[in-house]
Design an enzyme around this catalytic site. Structure first.
Site, PDB file in Angstrom:
ATOM      1  N   TRP A  42     -20.227 -60.604 -31.062  1.00 35.34           N
ATOM      2  CA  TRP A  42     -20.092 -59.358 -30.293  1.00 35.34           C
ATOM      3  C   TRP A  42     -19.179 -58.379 -31.006  1.00 35.34           C
ATOM      4  CZ3 TRP A  42     -19.725 -64.217 -28.102  1.00 35.34           C
ATOM      5  CH2 TRP A  42     -20.795 -64.565 -27.258  1.00 35.34           C
TER       6      TRP A  42
ATOM      7  N   HIS B  54     -21.456 -57.873 -22.468  1.00 38.09           N
ATOM      8  CA  HIS B  54     -22.602 -58.540 -21.832  1.00 38.09           C
ATOM      9  C   HIS B  54     -22.301 -58.593 -20.343  1.00 38.09           C
ATOM     10  CE1 HIS B  54     -20.284 -62.376 -23.338  1.00 38.09           C
ATOM     11  NE2 HIS B  54     -19.539 -61.603 -22.589  1.00 38.09           N
TER      12      HIS B  54
ATOM     13  N   ARG C 188     -21.837 -52.197 -27.030  1.00 37.93           N
ATOM     14  CA  ARG C 188     -21.468 -52.840 -28.288  1.00 37.93           C
ATOM     15  C   ARG C 188     -21.170 -51.800 -29.334  1.00 37.93           C
ATOM     16  NH1 ARG C 188     -25.224 -58.199 -28.484  1.00 37.93           N
ATOM     17  NH2 ARG C 188     -24.453 -58.897 -26.484  1.00 37.93           N
TER      18      ARG C 188
ATOM     19  N   VAL D  28     -22.637 -71.528 -22.847  1.00 40.98           N
ATOM     20  CA  VAL D  28     -23.657 -72.477 -22.402  1.00 40.98           C
ATOM     21  C   VAL D  28     -23.741 -73.630 -23.401  1.00 40.98           C
ATOM     22  CG1 VAL D  28     -25.105 -70.835 -21.125  1.00 40.98           C
ATOM     23  CG2 VAL D  28     -25.483 -71.171 -23.575  1.00 40.98           C
TER      24      VAL D  28
ATOM     25  N   ALA E  87     -27.733 -70.509 -17.198  1.00 43.38           N
ATOM     26  CA  ALA E  87     -27.610 -69.059 -17.300  1.00 43.38           C
ATOM     27  C   ALA E  87     -28.641 -68.585 -18.315  1.00 43.38           C
ATOM     28  CB  ALA E  87     -26.211 -68.664 -17.750  1.00 43.38           C
TER      29      ALA E  87
END
Lengths: 347, 845
Positions: free
Chosen positions: A162, A177, A204, A261, A315
């Site tokens: 990111w 995000h 971003r 995740v 997710a």
């Protein structure tokens, strides 16, 4: 049987004359004067009834009957002619009113929603039908919610994923995000089960060009509860892909990495433009990447107030602008927030 | 990372076609997006997830050839003729390659050269054109000598941009062999995920492929073929902080000579994206790409000199305040106090794990090399990389946490490769400083853990088999597997995190494709809906139904841009904004406080293309809140209109322009859609608006927003045309809070209404709202509706007056009203109007 009475002969001649004249009549004025001549009270046929006494007594009923017959015939013919002329007049009038139906229609003022409003609604609807409800969270976020609590500590290699806009206030950033909404939702609802859709603008740090934007929508999905499995994630996302891209679309999930995740993956759909043969839309690859996904990382569950030994969840995150770009073959991402009505009015 | 196919095959028997290998890599988590082919034909495309590119080397047309003699060209100094054998025929081939000049006129070569040879009609890239332009070799005459074939440069074969000299292959290359058979290759462009640094090298990928194919890994031999004396008294190592530098290993190679590496080494380095330098540097790069350990080669003699002839002593420590070092890119760098350095007694030698220093770097003259393999704290490396803005292949790897075991493996393999390509003798042994050897975590997972997360039922044995293929060391106890992470991975955590890490490995090897999809069966949460989303939907739909176009603007803007809404010279003090510390442009350096500014700009952008524009946007504005860390993000609605009221058509030319009352009508329709009845518009002033055409919208005590026509001096700040510009900004949060959640309908009236018109002469200053208020309050419950239907000004009315005509609707729910009922009310209304407002009601004619 006596010879034809003179009156009858006269009547026959009169009938023939009237019929001939009627035949030649073309307009309603002439028709009216014809009527006055042959069928009015003072008309010739009528005068025969007065002249009945001229005939022998025994012929009178027959002559009277014949005169009536002639009158009825002429009346019927008149009505027929009258309706024919009316029809012809109407036809002529309608003919004169004929339009150029190819002229453009009168423009009405149709308003429109922004294409991304429409796409977001479509996504919400599909997920809402599976029990996922919209949960919104702020666009300006803390570093803690955007990174730390999502298992992305400072200086972690994952931070390279990111490029962040920082505000001048320490610890406050533009969310990169919608994932900080995961932590917010979990902290709000723990220990209840969760199914939420997390939508909204993200930011971003990039140089803007045809395929890079500093501001973009994201929609995330979060399910937390007991016994939620990778299989459930796969099933849910496959259903979504079918609803979004068509019943027959093929999908695949391949391993990928997002710190919040594990296992993490990315889902591709078979290119719906070329059917997987390879084309310019899919860059010759046959597959289009549509979303990132994975099982919620135990650290994130714990940060959200759920015991990772008891609860699990998944997710997924997708980019609505990408959906539009693929679907409508939009070749420049700058069109979305450029607000050029010539673009917006195409939807 | 660029993965070279032939290189991979050294470590694992790959019996998959290129397409299937690419798919396998992708499904293992190393996504392959592009494959570059060298010589091989493109496989049939279609649903492979890969795009192929590259030049095919026709086996009939491209072969390895032997050059036996290089002769001068009769008519050109810069061309030579080669006597060449292509496996079938002896030929004379013309070339201008400068790297063949040294052989010119030397007669038959004692050591013939091996080259890549293209026969007539071969399709290859034009070496003299920029980029890759295909051309076909044709027979032609160059300065009187016939030419029909070619000795190829790298550029012509699609290997690199190099086109000055021709490729000179290793002497073992068999002439006559099709080139594609000898050196055809494929390069997989694979994405290395941030947690997969152990795969950022050929052996790392080979391990995964071996696990996937259930085949053994052929690891290179790490036994040192030492022939020299022991290294022990040649160097010592001191680690000051083992957290920052867990391990430091060195080996010594004496009597080397830097030279060009064998062609196959150069070829591989190039395919992997690195430039060949010389045999010493190439060996360090080769081993980094091969085994994943960045190595550093010091010129041992420089260290010796710096130590004044004493035994050199390596010290690793953080930089001192203000300490400087000139790195090998010839930049003098001031170092941060957290930056870890490799030093000797005379000072800094290199920035640990990032870049070497210029002074101790190996050169063509170097004869003795000290080879370093080390392990560094990855977070500290990242800080240094960020601070120095210095990226390198080494720092890429070290900043992702390279396992300390690789330090030793890397040095062992490195010494061997270096000796093989540069000559020299490997000193006996290594000096290895490893104060606290790493203990790789042991994770305990159960069958039920796997089922709970993945939804698949696997026996402990099956789980162990999958993990063992990935080199986990497993033991089984009933339904539990104890799995120890292999000594090259750093991405497996401990306890509950480690469990997730291991379950991911199980899923990956089991294959994501093989996990069956299921429907969520977990408990459904309470269904709450989302009020703000429903609100937005209602407002967006209403406005679109009214003919407005929705826009969405950048939230990032500039204060100047928002100040355009004020007349020049009367701008307010700049309010506090949420400011971006690293904006991409000055015009995007703050978050908007005004939504109306965005929509008016959108209107401006389109005004020249459209004869009428009605735009709206909903979304947040960002207001810093001094009591909170985060700003408030209240939702706003902004509308801007300008242009023709009705669209022009071919038979009707619009002349009426959108005005104040068009905008007001839109707002009234919106309020109606929200079932808000108790609102008022009052005349107001706002610097952005025309002083006589501005209204404040309030609901009860709450001010909901402003609307009006832009002040002429504000309009001047934009490139608008003559038509007025109308705009409004509404606080959506407030508006929606005041909208009733429920409302009730009125029964349809059973008795007919009585309708009456009432016209009156009114002083100009009296407002319609005042008149309506008097009529409605006097008319009582029987008066259902009051509608203004005409305004008239003229001589007969008198200057300073206007005539206003209202239509009054009376109705009773339970009977038909009589003239008498209505007459009484009318008289009361007239009296009240005349008394309160001084109007003169005009008597019916």
């Amino acid at each position: 049987m006596s010879e034809k009475s003179g009156l009858i002969q006269e009547l026959e001649a009169l009938q023939a004359k009237a019929e001939l004249e009627l035949k030649n009549i073309q307009d309603s004025a002439a028709l009216q004067s014809w009527r006055a001549e042959y069928l009015s009270r003072s008309a010739e046929v009528m005068s025969f009834f007065k002249r009945l006494p001229e005939a022998p007594i025994e012929d009178r009923p027959r002559i009277g009957q014949f005169a009536n017959q002639v009158k009825t015939i002429l009346e019927t013919q008149f009505e027929k002619k009258e309706s024919a002329i009316k029809q012809a007049d109407l036809d002529a009038n309608l003919q004169n009113e004929r339009l150029d139906v190819t002229l453009p229609g009168r423009e009405t003022t149709r308003g429109r929603l922004h294409i991304q409003t429409l796409v977001l609604r479509e996504i919400y609807r599909i997920f809402a039908e599976m029990g996922f409800q919209v949960y919104r969270s702020p666009e300006v976020e803390t570093d803690e919610n955007n990174f730390e609590l999502l298992n992305i500590p400072a200086y972690h290699p994952a931070r390279d994923l990111w490029d962040t806009f920082y505000t001048t206030k320490p610890g406050v950033i533009m969310r990169t995000h919608t994932s900080p909404g995961q932590v917010r939702a979990m902290r709000e609802f723990a220990p209840e089960p969760i199914r939420v859709t997390l939508p909204g603008m993200c930011y971003r740090y990039e140089q803007i060009d045809a395929s890079h934007e500093i501001q973009f929508n994201q929609v995330e999905l979060l399910a937390v509860g007991k016994n939620i499995t990778f299989g459930d994630m796969k099933g849910t996302l496959e259903e979504f892909a079918k609803r979004m891209y068509g019943e027959s679309v093929r999908t695949r999930i391949r391993p990928s990495y997002f710190p919040f995740v594990e296992p993490g993956g990315e889902m591709d759909v078979e290119c719906f433009v070329c059917g997987g043969k390879g084309c310019s839309v899919c860059g010759g690859k046959g597959w289009l990447e549509i979303l990132g996904c994975g099982m919620v990382h135990p650290v994130v569950l714990r940060n959200g107030g759920y015991d990772p030994e008891v609860y699990s969840g998944f997710a997924a995150g997708l980019g609505p602008e990408r959906i539009s770009m693929l679907r409508y073959r939009i070749d420049d991402i700058r069109n979305f927030w450029g607000n050029d009505v010539r673009f917006l009015e195409q939807f | 990372m660029e993965l070279v196919y032939s290189w991979l095959k050294e470590y694992v028997d790959v019996d998959l076609p290129i397409v299937d290998l690419a798919h396998a890599l992708t499904m293992l988590g190393m996504e392959v997006e592009n494959v570059r082919l060298l010589g091989y034909p493109k496989p049939d495309g279609g649903n492979t997830g890969i795009s192929f590119h590259g030049l095919e080397w026709d086996p009939e047309k491209f072969v390895v050839a032997r050059v036996d003699e290089v002769m001068a060209h009769p008519n050109a100094d810069r061309l030579v003729l080669c006597r060449l054998f292509d496996g079938k025929d002896e030929l004379s081939v013309l070339t201008g390659a400068p790297n063949l000049y040294p052989y010119k006129g030397k007669g038959p070569l004692a050591q013939p050269l091996k080259v890549a040879y293209a026969r007539e009609a071969a399709k290859l890239y034009d070496g003299h054109k920029s980029g890759q332009e295909l051309t076909t070799l044709k027979r032609l005459k160059i300065r009187g000598v016939e030419s029909f074939s070619m000795i190829c440069s790298e550029k012509e074969l699609g290997i690199s941009e190099e086109h000055e000299g021709v490729i000179i292959l290793d002497s073992t290359a068999p002439e006559g062999t099709p080139l594609v058979e000898y050196m055809g290759d494929a390069v997989f462009e694979i994405a290395i995920l941030p947690n997969m640094v152990h795969c950022a090298n050929v052996i790392g990928v080979a391990r995964e492929v071996a696990a996937y194919l259930k085949k053994p890994l052929k690891f290179p031999d790490t036994t040192l073929l030492s022939k020299g004396p022991s290294i022990t008294d040649k160097i010592s190592i001191k680690i000051i902080n083992a957290d920052l530098n867990p391990r430091f290993v060195v080996g010594l190679l004496q009597g080397v000579k830097a030279q060009p590496s064998p062609y196959w080494v150069q070829y591989r380095l190039q395919l992997a994206g690195m430039r060949p330098i010389n045999s010493i540097v190439d060996a360090t790069n080769y081993v980094m790409l091969e085994a994943g350990e960045p190595l550093h080669a010091f010129d041992y003699d420089v260290l010796l000199k710096r130590a004044g002839g004493e035994t050199p002593k390596i010290i690793t420590r953080t930089a001192r305040k203000g300490e400087k070092l000139t790195t090998l890119d010839d930049v003098e760098r001031e170092l941060d106090d957290f930056t870890e350095l490799v030093c000797d007694s005379a000072g800094a030698l290199s920035i640990a794990g990032v870049m070497g220093g210029l002074e101790s770097e190996v050169t063509d003259q170097t004869t003795n090399v000290l080879l370093e393999g080390a392990s560094w704290n990855f977070i500290n490396i990242r800080k240094t990389v960020a601070s120095q803005r210095l990226n390198s292949e080494a720092s890429y790897r070290f900043s992702r946490n390279v396992h300390p075991a690789l330090a030793e493996t890397g040095v062992r393999i490195g010494l061997q490769r270096m000796a093989a390509w540069s000559g020299g003798t490997i000193a006996e042994g290594l000096v290895d400083e490893y104060p606290t050897p790493r203990v790789d975590p042991i994770i305990v997972i159960s069958e039920s853990d796997v089922e709970r997360i993945l939804g698949i039922q696997l026996k402990a044995k099956e789980i162990a088999v999958l993990l063992e293929r990935l080199d986990f060391v497993c033991t089984i106890e009933n339904d539990l597997v104890n799995a120890q992470s292999p000594a090259y991975r750093t991405d497996i955590g401990k306890d509950v995190i480690g469990k997730a890490d291991v379950i991911e490995e199980v899923a990956r090897l089991f294959g994501f494709e093989n996990i069956p999809p299921t429907r969520l069966q977990a408990e459904l949460p309470p269904q709450r809906g989302n009020r703000s989303e429903e609100r937005d939907r209602l407002i967006q739909d209403t406005l679109a139904n009214l003919g407005l176009q929705e826009v969405i603007s950048y939230r990032l803007t500039s204060p100047e841009s928002e100040l355009r809404l004020y007349p020049a010279g009367s701008e307010p003090e700049v309010p506090q904004y949420v400011e971006i510390q690293n904006p991409i442009a000055v015009e995007k350096r703050v978050l908007r406080r005004s939504l109306i500014a965005s929509v008016v700009e959108a209107l401006e952008r389109n005004i020249r293309h459209q004869e009428r524009l009605l735009l709206f946007e909903i979304g947040p504005v960002f207001l810093p809140n001094k009591d909170e860390l985060l700003p408030d993000e209240p939702a706003r609605l902004a509308i801007a209109l300008s242009g023709l009221r009705h669209p022009n058509t071919w038979d009707q030319k619009g002349i009426q322009l959108l005005d104040f009352f068009d905008l007001k009508g839109i707002l009234e329709a919106l309020l109606d859609a929200l079932h808000i009845k108790e609102y008022v518009f009052t005349a107001d002033t706002h610097p952005s608006f025309h002083p006589g055409k501005c209204a404040l919208l309030s609901i009860g005590e709450d001010q909901i927003g402003w609307m009006g026509e832009l002040h002429p001096k504000v309009k001047e700040n934009y490139s608008f045309l003559e038509a007025p510009v109308l705009a409004a900004e509404i606080d959506l949060d407030m508006l929606f809070t005041l909208s009733p959640k429920d409302f009730v309908t009125t029964p349809l009236a059973a008795y007919p209404p009585v309708i009456e018109d009432l016209a009156m002469i009114v002083p100009e200053g009296t407002t319609s709202a005042e008149i309506e208020k008097v009529i409605l309050s006097t008319g009582g419950i029987l008066l259902k509706q009051v509608n203004l239907f005409d305004i008239f000004r003229g001589e007969q009315i008198g200057a300073g007056n206007k005539s206003m005509a209202y239509r009054l609707t009376y109705q009773a729910p339970n009977r038909t009203l009589t003239d008498n009922d209505v007459g009484k009310l009318r008289i009361r209304i007239i009296n009240q109007l005349e008394k309160e407002l001084g109007v003169i009601v005009r008597k019916a004619d």
